[in-house]
Design an enzyme around this catalytic site. Structure first.
Site, PDB file in Angstrom:
ATOM      1  N   GLU A 221       0.839  -1.215   0.000  1.00  0.00           N
ATOM      2  CA  GLU A 221       0.000   0.000   0.000  1.00  0.00           C
ATOM      3  C   GLU A 221       0.865   1.252   0.000  1.00  0.00           C
ATOM      4  OE1 GLU A 221      -2.563   1.722  -0.123  1.00  0.00           O
ATOM      5  OE2 GLU A 221      -4.363   0.530   0.195  1.00  0.00           O
TER       6      GLU A 221
ATOM      7  N   ARG B   7      -7.033  -0.171  13.404  1.00  0.00           N
ATOM      8  CA  ARG B   7      -5.689   0.067  12.893  1.00  0.00           C
ATOM      9  C   ARG B   7      -5.676   1.262  11.944  1.00  0.00           C
ATOM     10  NH1 ARG B   7      -5.051  -1.188   7.541  1.00  0.00           N
ATOM     11  NH2 ARG B   7      -6.227  -2.912   6.591  1.00  0.00           N
TER      12      ARG B   7
ATOM     13  N   ASN C 160      -4.893   3.151   8.360  1.00  0.00           N
ATOM     14  CA  ASN C 160      -4.953   2.832   6.948  1.00  0.00           C
ATOM     15  C   ASN C 160      -4.339   3.994   6.165  1.00  0.00           C
ATOM     16  OD1 ASN C 160      -5.705   0.522   5.375  1.00  0.00           O
ATOM     17  ND2 ASN C 160      -7.233   1.794   4.350  1.00  0.00           N
TER      18      ASN C 160
ATOM     19  N   GLU D 290     -13.538  -4.343   9.547  1.00  0.00           N
ATOM     20  CA  GLU D 290     -14.124  -3.437   8.554  1.00  0.00           C
ATOM     21  C   GLU D 290     -15.559  -3.048   8.890  1.00  0.00           C
ATOM     22  OE1 GLU D 290     -13.484  -4.739   4.535  1.00  0.00           O
ATOM     23  OE2 GLU D 290     -11.410  -5.337   4.941  1.00  0.00           O
TER      24      GLU D 290
ATOM     25  N   ASN E  30      -9.722   5.346   2.898  1.00  0.00           N
ATOM     26  CA  ASN E  30      -8.726   5.050   1.874  1.00  0.00           C
ATOM     27  C   ASN E  30      -8.294   6.311   1.139  1.00  0.00           C
ATOM     28  OD1 ASN E  30      -7.322   2.602   1.321  1.00  0.00           O
ATOM     29  ND2 ASN E  30      -9.281   1.553   1.156  1.00  0.00           N
TER      30      ASN E  30
ATOM     31  N   ASP F 127      -9.783   2.109  -4.075  1.00  0.00           N
ATOM     32  CA  ASP F 127      -8.843   1.986  -2.954  1.00  0.00           C
ATOM     33  C   ASP F 127      -8.010   3.264  -2.875  1.00  0.00           C
ATOM     34  OD1 ASP F 127      -6.922   1.093  -1.062  1.00  0.00           O
ATOM     35  OD2 ASP F 127      -7.144  -0.969  -1.710  1.00  0.00           O
TER      36      ASP F 127
END
Length: 282
Positions: free
Chosen positions: A17, A97, A99, A118, A145, A193
């Site tokens: 990522e 967490r 992102n 999620e 995101n 994303d």
């Protein structure tokens, strides 16, 4: 238009990522979220480094004074040029967490979170300054995101992936208003994303389970689709000395028979023209 996709770094990242071009060091930063690894890659020399962290990492960005800012599971931290680690904002939440994150034109960090399961509403988007101030911008997010700004800084694009939309806000002086849909992806196209905005104001978005990168014009018209060999495409950014090469991160997680490129850092040379990445002012 036909694009030739190359493998910039052969890897098996579980959840690659967050590619970011660090212009000062002429290198690409990227991460493996669930592997808790911070990667660097210097295209000029081919030099690579891998740093294993103590917890999952959602994003890494360069700082204006040197060093890095890290969006980590338990908060946002600073890594100084001498390798000193310190928390800028420490806020561990069980089951949550970090992102994706992005640096705004004013040098603030817009850092996203999500629950590991999620769950809708379990994540946030927050704005942090180098002085340590923190403001929650959105508090009803599932999977925070892609975030990016138009070339003039007046628009902010944002993705909460399960919505299958890119939304756009008006942006001024670190504040966002007037949220509205920019584009929605159709069934079977995958989930938006990570994103990046190019010098023409077009939005490039990675499609998780869509095996593609798409580019949308500032009016929301789809004008390019770049097919890729692996389905879990996570994010993209422009890099290289002239910001013309599109770097793409990918993931292996959840794939029973992953393609050989799954988890690698890919590159599309001369794909377009990117915008300079602002550094975190802290």
């Amino acid at each position: 238009m036909t694009y030739a996709c190359d493998v910039a770094v052969r890897a098996e990242a579980t959840l690659g990522e967050g590619p970011t071009w660090d212009a000062g060091a002429q290198r690409l930063l990227w991460i493996d979220i669930l592997g808790a690894r911070l990667h660097t890659y210097e295209p000029g020399s081919g030099r690579r480094t891998i740093r294993t962290l103590d917890q999952h990492i959602g994003a890494v960005k360069p700082r204006s004074g040197g060093g890095l800012v890290l969006n980590l599971r338990d908060g946002v931290a600073l890594l100084d040029p001498d390798d000193t680690f310190r928390w800028l904002h420490h806020e561990p939440v069980p089951g949550r967490r970090a992102n994706d994150a992005a640096v705004a034109p004013d040098g603030s960090l817009w850092a996203g979170t999500m629950r590991y399961d999620e769950a809708p509403g379990g994540g946030t988007l927050s704005r942090l300054t180098g002085a340590g101030s923190v403001e929650t911008v959105l508090d009803d997010v599932a999977v925070s995101n892609g975030t990016g700004w138009s070339p003039d800084g007046r628009l902010m694009y944002y993705i909460d992936s399960p919505t299958r939309r890119i939304d756009v806000f008006d942006h001024e002086n670190g504040r966002v208003t007037n949220r509205r849909p920019f584009i929605s992806t159709e069934d079977g196209a995958g989930f938006p994303d990570g994103l990046t905005v190019d010098a023409d104001g077009c939005v490039w978005v990675a499609l998780w389970d869509g095996a593609a990168i798409r580019r949308y014009t500032p009016t929301g018209t789809l004008d390019r689709v770049i097919p890729l060999p692996t389905p879990r495409v996570t994010a993209c950014t422009f890099g290289g000395p002239d910001l013309t090469d599109l770097y793409i991160t990918t993931a292996r997680i959840g794939l029973n028979t992953p393609h050989p490129t799954a988890g690698s850092l890919l590159v599309l040379p001369a794909a377009g023209k990117g915008l300079p990445h602002p550094s975190f002012a802290g």
